[in-house]
Write an enzyme that holds these catalytic residues in place. Structure first.
Site, PDB file in Angstrom:
ATOM      1  N   LYS A  52       0.846  -1.208   0.000  1.00 37.12           N
ATOM      2  CA  LYS A  52       0.000   0.000   0.000  1.00 37.12           C
ATOM      3  C   LYS A  52       0.876   1.250   0.000  1.00 37.12           C
ATOM      4  O   LYS A  52       0.620   2.212  -0.733  1.00 37.12           O
ATOM      5  CB  LYS A  52      -0.934  -0.012   1.228  1.00 37.12           C
ATOM      6  CG  LYS A  52      -2.038  -1.047   1.092  1.00 37.12           C
ATOM      7  CD  LYS A  52      -2.812  -1.293   2.379  1.00 37.12           C
ATOM      8  CE  LYS A  52      -3.788  -2.453   2.167  1.00 37.12           C
ATOM      9  NZ  LYS A  52      -4.499  -2.871   3.386  1.00 37.12           N
ATOM     10  N   GLN A  96      -4.641  -1.594   9.679  1.00 31.93           N
ATOM     11  CA  GLN A  96      -4.521  -2.895   9.010  1.00 31.93           C
ATOM     12  C   GLN A  96      -5.127  -3.984   9.900  1.00 31.93           C
ATOM     13  O   GLN A  96      -4.776  -4.113  11.071  1.00 31.93           O
ATOM     14  CB  GLN A  96      -3.037  -3.182   8.721  1.00 31.93           C
ATOM     15  CG  GLN A  96      -2.797  -4.469   7.960  1.00 31.93           C
ATOM     16  CD  GLN A  96      -3.386  -4.439   6.541  1.00 31.93           C
ATOM     17  OE1 GLN A  96      -3.254  -3.474   5.814  1.00 31.93           O
ATOM     18  NE2 GLN A  96      -4.055  -5.512   6.161  1.00 31.93           N
ATOM     19  N   ASP A 119     -11.042   2.737   4.320  1.00 32.58           N
ATOM     20  CA  ASP A 119     -11.466   1.342   4.143  1.00 32.58           C
ATOM     21  C   ASP A 119     -12.996   1.231   4.078  1.00 32.58           C
ATOM     22  O   ASP A 119     -13.526   0.183   3.706  1.00 32.58           O
ATOM     23  CB  ASP A 119     -10.954   0.480   5.310  1.00 32.58           C
ATOM     24  CG  ASP A 119      -9.704  -0.322   4.939  1.00 32.58           C
ATOM     25  OD1 ASP A 119      -9.466  -0.528   3.738  1.00 32.58           O
ATOM     26  OD2 ASP A 119      -8.985  -0.742   5.869  1.00 32.58           O
TER      27      ASP A 119
END
Ligand code: NAD
Length: 292
Positions: A52, A96, A119
């Site tokens: 990422k 994460q 997200d």
């Protein structure tokens, strides 16, 4: 002959759009920035975060990494999130997953400012998605929608079956397909004969986590199949990645299908970059006006 849906090429197109948008924002003295919070030493999570950060750099998005040890307390993680929420130079925050078992994931995800929730897992964004509002949307299903629009154009009136009902993929996928005017069915581990419903579908999205569960008997000839699954298996003495779809068999009947790897996977990170730019635009006073 079934069309192979090229996720790498589609992701490259999304990233080119993002890069152009980042350049426009730079010209207005806005430097889009993504903060990634990583707790513990799960090797797969480290690889995901590295990818990422690399991808962000390629499109000109500034990335900040916050690494906490596996023993970090929930309060320590929440402190980092609070500081990032308060920092106007940070536009996107990604924690994460999975978090170490002693930390309540929902509590941490709910602490993220919904406007920075790239997200799309905060309940405010989940609710907004189900109401058809333009909110930050989970990256994997958003990537699947891009692939479907690229392949089929307008999806109105198509019958889509989503296999799997996770919060990360299955449920937001169903909400996005509904917003695109599909008729939707969701099948899951408690469904009775899910293959019968699946065989009625114009579009099948497989997000199960079972290697090659879906064989040609599940698929109507001419359907479009998007395989989200990423499963590592040992076969013929070597380790390989396969999807939830038995690609070789299903490809014989589909109009179009994604491969694994090289299908949905590259789209997920590309959509994360897309969301970061949307968040930066919104926080600098430019409303999100996205067509889905
Ligand atoms: P999950 O384990 O949270 O959910 C799996 C779902 O499948 C559940 O809702 C369950 O009810 C359903 N299911 C299980 N067995 C079934 C069966 N026999 N028939 C029908 N449904 C069944 O998984 P997830 O997080 O949604 O991930 C699914 C897959 O997608 C995994 O392989 C994961 O690695 C992959 N994934 C890929 C990406 C990507 O970027 N390509 C992103 C997220 C997840």
């Amino acid at each position: 002959m079934s069309q192979l849906i090229d996720g790498k090429a589609a992701a490259a197109r999304v990233l080119a759009e993002v890069k152009a948008e980042v350049e426009r924002l730079h010209a207005q003295d806005v430097e889009p920035a993504l903060a990634v919070v990583l707790v513990g030493d799960d090797p797969a999570s480290h690889v995901y975060v590295r990818n990422k950060v690399l991808r962000a750099g390629e499109v000109g998005i500034r990335s900040l990494e916050y690494r906490l040890p596996a023993e970090a307390s929930a309060d320590e993680v929440l402190e980092v999130v609070a500081a990032l929420n308060a920092d106007p130079a940070v536009h996107g925050i990604l924690v994460q997953l999975p978090l170490p078992k002693h930390i309540d994931e929902v509590r941490v995800l709910e602490a993220i400012d919904p406007g920075k929730d790239v997200d799309g897992f905060h309940s405010e964004n989940v609710g907004g998605l189900s109401q058809g509002r333009n909110v930050l949307t989970p990256c994997t299903p958003a990537g699947c929608m891009r692939l479907l629009h690229d392949t089929l154009g307008d999806l109105s009136g198509k019958h889509a079956v989503v296999v799997g009902r996770s919060n990360i993929v299955g449920k937001p996928m169903a909400a996005l397909l509904l917003a695109a005017n599909c008729s939707i069915s969701v099948v899951h581990s408690r469904s009775v004969e899910p293959e019968k419903l699946c065989r009625l579908a114009d579009i099948v999205i497989a997000a199960v986590g079972r290697p090659r569960l879906i064989d040609a008997g599940w698929i109507k000839p001419g359907a479009v199949v998007i395989d989200v699954g990423i499963n590592r298996i040992e076969e013929d003495g070597r380790s390989r990645l396969v999807g939830d779809v038995d690609f070789a068999a299903v490809q014989q009947v589909t109009a179009a299908i994604t491969p694994v790897p090289g299908g949905v996977g590259p789209m997920t990170i590309a959509m994360l970059m897309h969301n970061t730019v949307l968040a930066a635009r919104q926080q600098t006073g430019q409303a999100i006006q996205e067509a889905r």
